[in-house]
Scaffold this motif. Structure first.
Motif, PDB file in Angstrom:
ATOM      1  N   PRO A 213     -13.094 -30.888  53.892  1.00  0.00           N
ATOM      2  CA  PRO A 213     -13.348 -32.304  54.198  1.00  0.00           C
ATOM      3  C   PRO A 213     -14.818 -32.666  54.013  1.00  0.00           C
ATOM      4  O   PRO A 213     -15.670 -31.778  53.863  1.00  0.00           O
ATOM      5  CB  PRO A 213     -12.923 -32.421  55.674  1.00  0.00           C
ATOM      6  CG  PRO A 213     -13.046 -31.040  56.213  1.00  0.00           C
ATOM      7  CD  PRO A 213     -12.763 -30.106  55.095  1.00  0.00           C
ATOM      8  N   PRO A 214     -15.144 -33.970  54.041  1.00  0.00           N
ATOM      9  CA  PRO A 214     -16.541 -34.399  53.846  1.00  0.00           C
ATOM     10  C   PRO A 214     -17.524 -33.748  54.809  1.00  0.00           C
ATOM     11  O   PRO A 214     -18.661 -33.458  54.427  1.00  0.00           O
ATOM     12  CB  PRO A 214     -16.463 -35.916  54.070  1.00  0.00           C
ATOM     13  CG  PRO A 214     -15.058 -36.283  53.699  1.00  0.00           C
ATOM     14  CD  PRO A 214     -14.218 -35.111  54.113  1.00  0.00           C
ATOM     15  N   ASP A 215     -17.100 -33.525  56.052  1.00  0.00           N
ATOM     16  CA  ASP A 215     -18.004 -32.874  57.021  1.00  0.00           C
ATOM     17  C   ASP A 215     -18.444 -31.506  56.523  1.00  0.00           C
ATOM     18  O   ASP A 215     -19.619 -31.135  56.617  1.00  0.00           O
ATOM     19  CB  ASP A 215     -17.303 -32.711  58.372  1.00  0.00           C
ATOM     20  CG  ASP A 215     -17.120 -34.045  59.083  1.00  0.00           C
ATOM     21  OD1 ASP A 215     -17.624 -35.058  58.573  1.00  0.00           O
ATOM     22  OD2 ASP A 215     -16.471 -34.069  60.135  1.00  0.00           O
ATOM     23  N   VAL A 216     -17.491 -30.750  55.989  1.00  0.00           N
ATOM     24  CA  VAL A 216     -17.791 -29.400  55.503  1.00  0.00           C
ATOM     25  C   VAL A 216     -18.614 -29.463  54.221  1.00  0.00           C
ATOM     26  O   VAL A 216     -19.463 -28.603  53.974  1.00  0.00           O
ATOM     27  CB  VAL A 216     -16.491 -28.597  55.285  1.00  0.00           C
ATOM     28  CG1 VAL A 216     -16.791 -27.196  54.745  1.00  0.00           C
ATOM     29  CG2 VAL A 216     -15.715 -28.488  56.597  1.00  0.00           C
TER      30      VAL A 216
ATOM     31  N   LEU B 179     -11.370 -26.057  56.596  1.00  0.00           N
ATOM     32  CA  LEU B 179     -12.647 -25.435  56.937  1.00  0.00           C
ATOM     33  C   LEU B 179     -13.449 -26.180  57.993  1.00  0.00           C
ATOM     34  O   LEU B 179     -14.548 -25.761  58.329  1.00  0.00           O
ATOM     35  CB  LEU B 179     -13.510 -25.278  55.675  1.00  0.00           C
ATOM     36  CG  LEU B 179     -13.282 -24.012  54.837  1.00  0.00           C
ATOM     37  CD1 LEU B 179     -11.865 -23.912  54.315  1.00  0.00           C
ATOM     38  CD2 LEU B 179     -14.269 -23.955  53.694  1.00  0.00           C
ATOM     39  N   TRP B 180     -12.944 -27.292  58.513  1.00  0.00           N
ATOM     40  CA  TRP B 180     -13.740 -28.043  59.466  1.00  0.00           C
ATOM     41  C   TRP B 180     -13.927 -27.254  60.770  1.00  0.00           C
ATOM     42  O   TRP B 180     -13.215 -26.303  61.059  1.00  0.00           O
ATOM     43  CB  TRP B 180     -13.166 -29.426  59.741  1.00  0.00           C
ATOM     44  CG  TRP B 180     -11.750 -29.456  60.234  1.00  0.00           C
ATOM     45  CD1 TRP B 180     -11.001 -28.400  60.677  1.00  0.00           C
ATOM     46  CD2 TRP B 180     -10.911 -30.607  60.335  1.00  0.00           C
ATOM     47  NE1 TRP B 180      -9.755 -28.807  61.054  1.00  0.00           N
ATOM     48  CE2 TRP B 180      -9.675 -30.168  60.862  1.00  0.00           C
ATOM     49  CE3 TRP B 180     -11.081 -31.964  60.049  1.00  0.00           C
ATOM     50  CZ2 TRP B 180      -8.613 -31.034  61.099  1.00  0.00           C
ATOM     51  CZ3 TRP B 180     -10.017 -32.818  60.286  1.00  0.00           C
ATOM     52  CH2 TRP B 180      -8.813 -32.363  60.799  1.00  0.00           C
ATOM     53  N   LYS B 181     -14.888 -27.676  61.562  1.00  0.00           N
ATOM     54  CA  LYS B 181     -15.280 -26.945  62.773  1.00  0.00           C
ATOM     55  C   LYS B 181     -14.155 -26.847  63.785  1.00  0.00           C
ATOM     56  O   LYS B 181     -14.115 -25.911  64.586  1.00  0.00           O
ATOM     57  CB  LYS B 181     -16.501 -27.597  63.411  1.00  0.00           C
ATOM     58  CG  LYS B 181     -16.301 -29.044  63.839  1.00  0.00           C
ATOM     59  CD  LYS B 181     -17.570 -29.633  64.414  1.00  0.00           C
ATOM     60  CE  LYS B 181     -17.401 -31.114  64.777  1.00  0.00           C
ATOM     61  NZ  LYS B 181     -17.287 -31.960  63.561  1.00  0.00           N
ATOM     62  N   ASP B 182     -13.238 -27.813  63.784  1.00  0.00           N
ATOM     63  CA  ASP B 182     -12.173 -27.824  64.778  1.00  0.00           C
ATOM     64  C   ASP B 182     -11.260 -26.612  64.668  1.00  0.00           C
ATOM     65  O   ASP B 182     -10.654 -26.206  65.658  1.00  0.00           O
ATOM     66  CB  ASP B 182     -11.358 -29.114  64.647  1.00  0.00           C
ATOM     67  CG  ASP B 182     -12.206 -30.348  64.884  1.00  0.00           C
ATOM     68  OD1 ASP B 182     -12.688 -30.516  66.014  1.00  0.00           O
ATOM     69  OD2 ASP B 182     -12.406 -31.121  63.943  1.00  0.00           O
TER      70      ASP B 182
ATOM     71  N   THR C  84     -21.725 -19.769  60.284  1.00  0.00           N
ATOM     72  CA  THR C  84     -20.506 -18.956  60.152  1.00  0.00           C
ATOM     73  C   THR C  84     -19.946 -19.070  58.740  1.00  0.00           C
ATOM     74  O   THR C  84     -19.590 -18.062  58.113  1.00  0.00           O
ATOM     75  CB  THR C  84     -19.441 -19.393  61.182  1.00  0.00           C
ATOM     76  OG1 THR C  84     -19.985 -19.309  62.501  1.00  0.00           O
ATOM     77  CG2 THR C  84     -18.206 -18.508  61.088  1.00  0.00           C
ATOM     78  N   ILE C  85     -19.875 -20.306  58.236  1.00  0.00           N
ATOM     79  CA  ILE C  85     -19.411 -20.520  56.858  1.00  0.00           C
ATOM     80  C   ILE C  85     -20.341 -19.815  55.885  1.00  0.00           C
ATOM     81  O   ILE C  85     -19.893 -19.144  54.944  1.00  0.00           O
ATOM     82  CB  ILE C  85     -19.341 -22.031  56.537  1.00  0.00           C
ATOM     83  CG1 ILE C  85     -18.297 -22.720  57.405  1.00  0.00           C
ATOM     84  CG2 ILE C  85     -19.031 -22.258  55.054  1.00  0.00           C
ATOM     85  CD1 ILE C  85     -18.256 -24.226  57.232  1.00  0.00           C
ATOM     86  N   GLY C  86     -21.658 -19.955  56.103  1.00  0.00           N
ATOM     87  CA  GLY C  86     -22.635 -19.335  55.212  1.00  0.00           C
ATOM     88  C   GLY C  86     -22.534 -17.821  55.200  1.00  0.00           C
ATOM     89  O   GLY C  86     -22.646 -17.188  54.144  1.00  0.00           O
TER      90      GLY C  86
END
Length: 290
Positions: A18-21, A107-110, A44-46
């Motif tokens: 999504p745009p947030d990611v 992949l969003w934080k939720d 975490t993603i990085g």
């Protein structure tokens, strides 16, 4: 469960971004981090994509994590005397639920926040089932604290959930006050370490982390102002500026880059008027809503 969710991933390869990611991804590439979306989640993603530079790597990590947690949770239910047929029904519901299959590859934080909440819930259930004896050992005490800290770091409002859960535990297990207090110390220590020295070391921008926390109120304010604008209601200069700024952000292709400034304009307009635009316009022209 993991095998079924991998099929979802293959169908929607390389997962939902999504745009947030996308904004968080740009921070990873540039090395300039902001805490509008939790920087801890961005890291975490990085970290995961450092091993394999693809959104699919994060989706696979989430699949592995969630399937392992749910498998452990179902095994605990079985161990505690839950009927086998009921465990199988729950397992099938998880397996064939489209919501589960689609969320776990987002992949969003939720997603990671939700997984952390599930982990915390299972630990609390284990604490309850053992009448508090589980936390008498050092390792469970530390794990409980770290998981509560993760819940607090993966969402800005997760602090209430993570530390609130530990706080409530004091009332239900007064005889384990000292052990739970040590878990709180572990959680608070890790949380403050990340939010303090680590954020400062990496130079995380925390100035805009409160933007968007009241999107329902702020979005409603803009919607009502837009409604009055279409009805020909006289608006103040600040309200007109707000209307133009948000509309420009919505019509630009780089909407995610303008979203912060749009929300900021909402806040500025509220401050300039002394009250939220929603209240300001409604008080002056309530009849438009009839």
């Amino acid at each position: 469960l993991g095998c079924i969710w991998i099929i979802y991933l293959l169908a929607f390869w390389p997962g939902f971004v999504p745009p947030d990611v996308m904004r968080q991804w740009s921070e990873i590439v540039s090395g300039q981090y902001a805490n509008w979306h939790p920087a801890f989640h961005t890291w975490t993603i990085g970290l995961i994509t450092h091993i394999w530079y693809s959104p699919a790597a994060v989706a696979l990590f989430q699949i592995l994590l969630l399937s392992s947690l749910l498998g452990w949770g179902l095994s605990l239910l079985q161990l505690w005397g839950n009927a086998k047929w009921m465990t199988n029904v729950i397992w099938l519901l998880f397996m064939f639920s489209p919501a589960m299959g689609l969320v776990v590859i987002n992949l969003w934080k939720d997603t990671l926040y939700g997984i952390s909440v599930i982990a915390l819930t299972l630990l609390v259930i284990k604490l309850v089932n053992t009448d508090g004896k589980w936390i008498e050992r050092p390792l469970p005490l530390i794990v409980l604290g770290l998981v509560a800290a993760l819940v607090s770091l993966y969402r800005h409002n997760g602090f209430l959930v993570g530390f609130g859960t530990l706080g409530v535990s004091f009332f239900f297990f007064p005889s384990k006050f000292r052990r739970i207090f040590l878990s709180v110390i572990v959680a608070l220590g890790f949380y403050l370490l990340v939010r303090g020295p680590v954020y400062q070391l990496v130079d995380v921008d925390t100035s805009k982390e409160n933007l968007g926390k009241n999107l329902v109120v702020e979005g409603t304010s803009f919607s009502l102002i837009d409604w009055h604008k279409r009805a020909g209601t006289p608006l103040t200069t600040q309200e007109m500026d707000l209307w133009r700024n948000v509309l420009e952000g919505l019509t630009h292709s780089a909407i995610i880059l303008n979203l912060q400034s749009c929300i900021l304009q909402l806040r500025v307009c509220a401050i300039n008027n002394g009250v939220l635009p929603l209240i300001s316009v409604f008080c002056r022209y309530p009849y438009v809503l009839r």
